[in-house]
Design an enzyme around this catalytic site. Structure first.
Site, PDB file in Angstrom:
ATOM      1  N   GLU A  12       0.827  -1.217   0.000  1.00 20.09           N
ATOM      2  CA  GLU A  12       0.000   0.000   0.000  1.00 20.09           C
ATOM      3  C   GLU A  12       0.861   1.267   0.000  1.00 20.09           C
ATOM      4  O   GLU A  12       0.480   2.286  -0.558  1.00 20.09           O
ATOM      5  CB  GLU A  12      -0.920   0.004   1.232  1.00 20.09           C
ATOM      6  N   MET A 173      -9.161  -2.993   8.326  1.00 20.58           N
ATOM      7  CA  MET A 173      -8.725  -3.716   9.523  1.00 20.58           C
ATOM      8  C   MET A 173      -7.887  -2.850  10.461  1.00 20.58           C
ATOM      9  O   MET A 173      -7.296  -3.365  11.408  1.00 20.58           O
ATOM     10  CB  MET A 173      -7.941  -4.982   9.125  1.00 20.58           C
ATOM     11  N   ASP A 197     -11.914  -4.831  -3.028  1.00 20.02           N
ATOM     12  CA  ASP A 197     -12.930  -5.883  -3.157  1.00 20.02           C
ATOM     13  C   ASP A 197     -14.297  -5.345  -2.769  1.00 20.02           C
ATOM     14  O   ASP A 197     -14.402  -4.401  -1.990  1.00 20.02           O
ATOM     15  CB  ASP A 197     -12.561  -7.090  -2.280  1.00 20.02           C
TER      16      ASP A 197
END
Ligand code: ADE
Length: 237
Positions: A12, A173, A197
């Site tokens: 990321e 998360m 997603d």
């Protein structure tokens, strides 16, 4: 001015670490696992704090994100923390793969504790986001959505129930853990999240996440270039 990104995964952060040529400061947080990258952009200091790794994989999740955020705030005293990374989103809300959102709020979705105005409410989090988040999103033409955090990549029916009841839109998360620590220090927190997603696509989440990770992280880099430019020139910071 000091802008501090808190990012969970190397994938990321790598595209914009490379874009700005910022450098690893070795052992800065030792013995903690988090890692500091530092450089200068147009007179501002840009930090990227990665959660770090254990046994060869990135430390995703709330515990490592809390440690990284706490250490970053105590050691670096940033003017703003930016939690940037990937997320799941919902096609029923019109989200697309590699679309980048700005967080309009932040909550937890997997803390099932009873009690209005007591533990139940506290467990949901609902921490404040940087007051300039909406204005930034508008100026940069990005959509906003509420970040919703849990400790699992998959989504159980009981998670979805809490997400729907509380308006969650961007499933990650780490976000709420970063927001919790920022709230303790009154440090502004901005969320920049790119979709890997669609939680309601029917696809297997990890397969969909893995397939779209590269594309989502490239989109994140492009968005973060605009975000950094905007923040450096924002007189409110
Ligand atoms: N990060 C990327 N996609 C995610 C998902 N569906 N849930 C939690 N974290 C994610």
């Amino acid at each position: 001015m000091r802008i501090c990104y808190v990012v969970a995964m190397v994938a990321e952060a790598k595209p914009f670490i490379e874009r700005y040529g910022i450098q690893l400061v070795e052992d800065f947080f030792s013995p903690l696992p988090c890692q500091l990258y530092e450089g200068e952009v147009n007179g501002a200091t840009l930090n990227v704090v990665l959660n770090g790794q254990q046994q060869g994989s990135d430390l995703i999740g709330c515990e490592a994100a809390s440690v990284a955020t706490l250490s970053a705030i105590q050691r670096l005293h940033p003017d703003i923390v930016v939690n940037s990374g990937t997320c799941g989103a919902f096609k029923k809300n019109g989200a697309d793969i590699a679309q980048v959102f700005i967080g309009s709020g932040v909550m937890f979705h997997d803390r099932r504790v009873p009690g209005d105005n007591t533990w139940g409410t506290q467990s949901l989090g609902n921490y404040p986001v940087w007051e300039g988040s909406q204005e930034l999103a508008k100026a940069l033409g990005m959509k906003t959505g509420k970040v919703t955090t849990g400790s699992s990549l998959d989504m159980q029916p009981c998670d979805l129930e809490i997400i729907e009841k509380n308006g969650g839109e961007l499933k990650d998360m780490e976000g709420a853990a970063v927001g919790f620590v920022c709230s303790l220090f009154n440090v502004p927190i901005l969320y920049v999240k790119s979709v890997t997603d669609l939680c309601d696509s029917g696809a297997e989440t990890f397969e969909e996440f893995s397939r779209n990770l590269h594309q989502a992280c490239e989109a994140l880099k492009v968005a973060n270039e605009k975000v950094i430019d905007y923040l450096i020139n924002d007189p409110k910071l």
